[in-house]
Write a protein that holds these residues in place. Structure first.
Motif, short mmCIF file in Angstrom:
data_model
loop_
_atom_site.label_atom_id
_atom_site.label_comp_id
_atom_site.label_asym_id
_atom_site.label_seq_id
_atom_site.Cartn_x
_atom_site.Cartn_y
_atom_site.Cartn_z
N UNK A 26 0.81 -1.20 -0.02
CA UNK A 26 -0.19 -0.09 0.12
C UNK A 26 0.79 1.24 0.01
N UNK A 27 0.47 2.33 -0.59
CA UNK A 27 1.11 3.27 -0.90
C UNK A 27 0.65 4.44 0.24
N UNK A 28 1.65 5.16 0.85
CA UNK A 28 1.43 6.09 1.82
C UNK A 28 2.22 7.22 1.73
N UNK A 29 1.77 8.50 2.00
CA UNK A 29 2.35 9.81 1.64
C UNK A 29 2.62 10.34 3.09
N UNK A 30 4.10 10.86 3.25
CA UNK A 30 4.15 11.50 4.50
C UNK A 30 3.75 12.93 4.36
N UNK A 31 2.97 13.32 5.63
CA UNK A 31 2.27 14.77 5.55
C UNK A 31 3.23 15.68 5.18
N UNK A 32 4.72 15.72 5.75
CA UNK A 32 5.47 16.73 5.67
C UNK A 32 5.91 16.84 4.11
N UNK A 33 5.82 15.76 3.32
CA UNK A 33 6.13 16.08 1.77
C UNK A 33 5.13 16.94 1.19
N UNK A 34 3.73 16.70 1.59
CA UNK A 34 2.75 17.60 0.92
C UNK A 34 2.90 18.96 1.45
N UNK A 35 3.20 19.16 2.71
CA UNK A 35 3.39 20.63 3.34
C UNK A 35 4.56 21.15 2.73
N UNK A 36 5.58 20.41 2.47
CA UNK A 36 6.98 21.13 1.86
C UNK A 36 6.48 21.65 0.20
N UNK A 37 5.77 20.82 -0.43
CA UNK A 37 5.41 21.08 -1.87
C UNK A 37 4.41 22.33 -1.85
N UNK A 38 3.69 22.44 -0.88
CA UNK A 38 2.61 23.50 -0.87
C UNK A 38 3.48 24.72 -0.48
N UNK A 40 6.73 25.36 -1.11
CA UNK A 40 7.43 25.65 -2.34
C UNK A 40 6.51 26.26 -3.33
N UNK A 41 5.28 26.01 -3.44
CA UNK A 41 4.33 26.72 -4.51
C UNK A 41 3.97 28.00 -3.85
N UNK A 42 4.27 28.28 -2.56
CA UNK A 42 3.86 29.68 -1.95
C UNK A 42 2.29 29.68 -1.45
N UNK A 43 2.17 28.78 -0.95
CA UNK A 43 0.69 28.33 -0.65
C UNK A 43 0.93 28.00 1.26
N UNK A 44 1.34 28.94 2.10
CA UNK A 44 1.55 28.58 3.21
C UNK A 44 0.26 28.11 4.12
N UNK A 45 -0.88 28.90 3.79
CA UNK A 45 -2.18 28.58 4.52
C UNK A 45 -2.45 27.25 4.31
N UNK A 46 -2.53 26.83 3.17
CA UNK A 46 -2.97 25.68 2.76
C UNK A 46 -1.85 24.47 3.47
N UNK A 47 -0.51 24.94 3.39
CA UNK A 47 0.50 24.01 4.14
C UNK A 47 -0.13 23.95 5.61
N UNK A 48 -0.36 24.99 6.09
CA UNK A 48 -0.75 25.01 7.66
C UNK A 48 -2.07 24.08 7.96
N UNK A 49 -2.94 24.27 6.96
CA UNK A 49 -4.11 23.45 6.95
C UNK A 49 -3.97 21.95 6.87
N UNK A 50 -3.27 21.52 5.79
CA UNK A 50 -2.63 20.11 5.77
C UNK A 50 -2.05 19.66 7.10
N UNK A 51 -1.13 20.56 7.74
CA UNK A 51 -0.50 20.01 8.99
C UNK A 51 -1.54 19.89 9.96
N UNK A 52 -2.44 20.66 10.25
CA UNK A 52 -3.46 20.59 11.29
C UNK A 52 -4.52 19.34 11.08
#
Length: 83
Positions: A26-38, A40-52
Motif C-alpha cells: 500500500x502506498x502512503x504519503x508522509x504529510x511533511x512532503x505535502x506540506x513542503x510542496x505547498x 514551495x508553491x507559495x501556499x503557506x495557508x494550505x500547508x498549515x491546514x494540511x499540517x492540522x
C-alpha cells in the motif's frame, strides 16, 4: 498475474525484493512532503491546514479528492514501501 486495480483498491507500489519476487505494498504519503510542496508553491495557508487536518501518514485512496484539488500526484509523493 496481478489483479486489476479497482476503485476500492488503495494505490500500491510494486517493489522487486532481493529474492527476485515482485510484491505490492500500500502506498502512503508522509504529510511533511505535502506540506513542503505547498510551501514551495507559495501556499503557506494550505500547508498549515494540511499540517492540522491530515494524519502523519496520508492514505491517497482516502484523500484522493483533496490531493486532486491541491494538484498533487500521489505517485510522486509516496514513501518508499517497506517490505
Amino acid at each position: 498475474m496481478a489483479e486489476p486495480t479497482g476503485a476500492n483498491t488503495p494505490p500500491s507500489r510494486s517493489v522487486t525484493a532481493p529474492d527476485g519476487f515482485t510484491r505490492e505494498y500500500p502506498m502512503r504519503i508522509a504529510r511533511h512532503r505535502i506540506v513542503t510542496v505547498l510551501r514551495e508553491r507559495g501556499q503557506p495557508f494550505r500547508a498549515e491546514w494540511v499540517e492540522r487536518e491530515l494524519p502523519e501518514r496520508v492514505d491517497p485512496a482516502k484523500h484522493v479528492g483533496l490531493l486532486a484539488t491541491l494538484h498533487l500526484d500521489p505517485a510522486e509523493l509516496a514513501d518508499a514501501p517497506s517490505p
